[in-house]
Scaffold this active site. Sequence first.
Site, PDB file in Angstrom:
ATOM      1  N   GLU A 183       0.855  -1.166  -0.024  1.00 30.49           N
ATOM      2  CA  GLU A 183      -0.119   0.016   0.112  1.00 30.49           C
ATOM      3  C   GLU A 183       0.774   1.265  -0.039  1.00 30.49           C
ATOM      4  OE1 GLU A 183      -2.720   0.047   3.368  1.00 30.49           O
ATOM      5  OE2 GLU A 183      -3.481  -2.101   2.870  1.00 30.49           O
ATOM      6  N   CYS A 190       4.302  -7.223   8.015  1.00 29.48           N
ATOM      7  CA  CYS A 190       5.384  -6.758   8.997  1.00 29.48           C
ATOM      8  C   CYS A 190       5.315  -7.989  10.268  1.00 29.48           C
ATOM      9  CB  CYS A 190       4.625  -5.451   9.685  1.00 29.48           C
ATOM     10  SG  CYS A 190       5.599  -5.049  11.038  1.00 29.48           S
ATOM     11  N   CYS A 229       2.401  -5.644  16.648  1.00 26.90           N
ATOM     12  CA  CYS A 229       1.591  -4.771  17.458  1.00 26.90           C
ATOM     13  C   CYS A 229       0.304  -5.266  17.440  1.00 26.90           C
ATOM     14  CB  CYS A 229       1.939  -3.058  16.940  1.00 26.90           C
ATOM     15  SG  CYS A 229       3.365  -2.484  16.956  1.00 26.90           S
ATOM     16  N   CYS A 279      -2.609  -3.078  15.263  1.00 17.40           N
ATOM     17  CA  CYS A 279      -2.240  -2.766  14.059  1.00 17.40           C
ATOM     18  C   CYS A 279      -2.699  -3.881  12.949  1.00 17.40           C
ATOM     19  CB  CYS A 279      -0.754  -2.572  13.914  1.00 17.40           C
ATOM     20  SG  CYS A 279      -0.105  -2.117  12.251  1.00 17.40           S
ATOM     21  N   GLY A 306       5.275  -2.074   7.479  1.00 22.21           N
ATOM     22  CA  GLY A 306       6.695  -2.580   7.835  1.00 22.21           C
ATOM     23  C   GLY A 306       7.311  -1.928   8.806  1.00 22.21           C
ATOM     24  N   SER A 335       9.558   6.412  10.313  1.00 17.79           N
ATOM     25  CA  SER A 335       8.911   5.984  11.685  1.00 17.79           C
ATOM     26  C   SER A 335       9.331   4.646  12.088  1.00 17.79           C
ATOM     27  CB  SER A 335       7.339   6.074  11.279  1.00 17.79           C
ATOM     28  OG  SER A 335       6.608   5.817  12.807  1.00 17.79           O
ATOM     29  N   SER A 384       7.300   5.374  17.490  1.00 17.91           N
ATOM     30  CA  SER A 384       5.852   5.023  17.932  1.00 17.91           C
ATOM     31  C   SER A 384       6.011   4.531  19.377  1.00 17.91           C
ATOM     32  CB  SER A 384       5.449   3.832  17.120  1.00 17.91           C
ATOM     33  OG  SER A 384       5.279   4.388  15.653  1.00 17.91           O
ATOM     34  N   LEU A 385       5.454   5.370  20.326  1.00 17.12           N
ATOM     35  CA  LEU A 385       5.683   5.145  21.732  1.00 17.12           C
ATOM     36  C   LEU A 385       4.385   4.532  22.170  1.00 17.12           C
ATOM     37  CD1 LEU A 385       7.733   5.652  23.645  1.00 17.12           C
ATOM     38  CD2 LEU A 385       6.725   7.975  24.349  1.00 17.12           C
ATOM     39  N   HIS A 386       2.995   5.253  22.123  1.00 15.86           N
ATOM     40  CA  HIS A 386       2.029   4.565  22.386  1.00 15.86           C
ATOM     41  C   HIS A 386       1.637   4.263  23.697  1.00 15.86           C
ATOM     42  CE1 HIS A 386       1.828   4.687  18.180  1.00 15.86           C
ATOM     43  NE2 HIS A 386       2.223   3.277  17.675  1.00 15.86           N
ATOM     44  N   ASN A 389      -7.670   4.446  14.469  1.00 13.25           N
ATOM     45  CA  ASN A 389      -8.415   4.104  13.429  1.00 13.25           C
ATOM     46  C   ASN A 389      -8.673   2.706  13.131  1.00 13.25           C
ATOM     47  OD1 ASN A 389      -9.393   3.875  10.699  1.00 13.25           O
ATOM     48  ND2 ASN A 389      -7.460   4.913   9.937  1.00 13.25           N
TER      49      ASN A 389
HETATM   50  N1  SAH Z   1       6.824   0.179  11.932  1.00 14.09           N
HETATM   51  C1  SAH Z   1       6.841   1.507  12.003  1.00 14.09           C
HETATM   52  C2  SAH Z   1       6.339   2.255  10.795  1.00 14.09           C
HETATM   53  C3  SAH Z   1       4.873   1.612  10.268  1.00 14.09           C
HETATM   54  S1  SAH Z   1       3.518   1.919  11.515  1.00 14.09           S
HETATM   55  C4  SAH Z   1       6.234   2.102  13.347  1.00 14.09           C
HETATM   56  O1  SAH Z   1       5.783   1.395  14.267  1.00 14.09           O
HETATM   57  O2  SAH Z   1       6.409   3.115  13.417  1.00 14.09           O
HETATM   58  C5  SAH Z   1       3.212   3.701  11.330  1.00 14.09           C
HETATM   59  C6  SAH Z   1       2.502   4.054  12.533  1.00 14.09           C
HETATM   60  O3  SAH Z   1       1.032   3.918  12.260  1.00 14.09           O
HETATM   61  C7  SAH Z   1       2.911   3.858  13.787  1.00 14.09           C
HETATM   62  O4  SAH Z   1       2.894   4.759  14.795  1.00 14.09           O
HETATM   63  C8  SAH Z   1       1.525   2.697  13.996  1.00 14.09           C
HETATM   64  O5  SAH Z   1       1.714   2.380  15.518  1.00 14.09           O
HETATM   65  C9  SAH Z   1       0.591   3.583  13.615  1.00 14.09           C
HETATM   66  N2  SAH Z   1      -0.734   2.751  13.566  1.00 14.09           N
HETATM   67  C10 SAH Z   1      -0.819   1.281  13.213  1.00 14.09           C
HETATM   68  N3  SAH Z   1      -2.232   1.022  13.124  1.00 14.09           N
HETATM   69  C11 SAH Z   1      -2.866   2.096  13.240  1.00 14.09           C
HETATM   70  C12 SAH Z   1      -4.406   2.366  13.363  1.00 14.09           C
HETATM   71  N4  SAH Z   1      -5.108   1.245  13.213  1.00 14.09           N
HETATM   72  N5  SAH Z   1      -4.720   3.458  13.633  1.00 14.09           N
HETATM   73  C13 SAH Z   1      -3.862   4.588  14.035  1.00 14.09           C
HETATM   74  N6  SAH Z   1      -2.397   4.352  13.837  1.00 14.09           N
HETATM   75  C14 SAH Z   1      -1.958   3.128  13.483  1.00 14.09           C
END
Ligand code: SAH
Length: 343
Positions: free
Chosen positions: A91, A111, A115, A118, A161, A193, A216-218, A292
């Site tokens: 994508e 990937c 997570c 995701c 990825g 990222s 990406s901390l979260h 999302n």
């Molecule tokens: N692997 C890398 C880059 C790809 S993910 C990373 O983890 O940063 C890119 C970003 O989108 C990350 O912050 C990820 O956590 C976030 N992400 C993944 N799924 C999502 C979702 N459903 N809604 C919002 N953000 C999301």
Amino acid sequence: MQKINLFGMTAEELRDELKDLPKFRSKQIAGGIYGRGARTFDEITELPKNLRESLSERYEIFSPQPVEQLDSEDGLTTKFLLALEDGAVVETVLMRHDYGNGICISSQVGCQMGCKFCASTLKGFERNLTAGEMLGEIIFINDFLKNSGQKVDTLVVMGTGEPLTNFDNLIKMFRLLHEPYTLGMSYRKITVSTCGIIPGIKKLIEENIPVTLSISLHAPTDKLRSALMPVNSAFGISEVVKAGDEYAQKTGRRVTYEYILLGGVNDSEEHARQLSKLLAGQLANVNLIPYNPVNERDFFPPTRHDVQKFFHFLNTHGINATVRKEFGSDINAACGQLRNKHL
Ligand code: SAH
């Protein structure tokens, strides 16, 4: 005999590969492939006919091809599913910001980071993308925009990825993208990222190219972060933030911490307080991302009220925060959702 793909080679690599030809020919070929969208040698009209024929016997010019295109209702987001030479699909998303055309590319097919929220990791990991394939995603969108007299202005490597586990290809792509015969993109227009791969962050510092780092901390605690992101058991929060700080100190560039807000999971005032303590005094900002939703996952977006409260708390406690504008949630823009549907 398998033909050698020239797409993705630097001008020097083209020169080495085509060493029997005079040097100016490899320049013409680079200009044709990257600048004018030639996908057959016949389209590089500066080359004499017999050369075009002999080249096409040994070589090909392959770049990712569109399989599907989705446009958001507001017309701001276009998402493409692109097919690679081996049939794998990735994508790529175009976002029309007020400050220009931004694109988000995938760095891997699938990937392996796992997570929990995701979509990209649901079907596992297939392989790394090559530098040429990542560049191909960008050039595809750039050619798409050319029809309306526009171009790609900024790049984020935030699609499917983990880019820092595909390090060498990533750096080669950055360097290719910076070349005048491709897009001549400034490194400052690029953001990468990562979920927090510390050795990759250190290597990126050593590369000494001024790209923006997004982490990406979260979650603000190891307990919660490990529950959401398995990678945290290898690289814990304090080490990740330390590596982020080192990146900021050595490059002078502000690091962005991405923080997905998951309703009822990590979006309370207590979480905001912990986060502001964790990042106090850092050359950093926080990008809050309302979740999302992904069908196969059991998480929910935060309420609008909780987003505002979280945002306000950070900004009144010394942390520069922004809320990410949602792009194209009506067209499955969360990473990996369109690809999963296709598979
Ligand atoms: N692997 C890398 C880059 C790809 S993910 C990373 O983890 O940063 C890119 C970003 O989108 C990350 O912050 C990820 O956590 C976030 N992400 C993944 N799924 C999502 C979702 N459903 N809604 C919002 N953000 C999301």
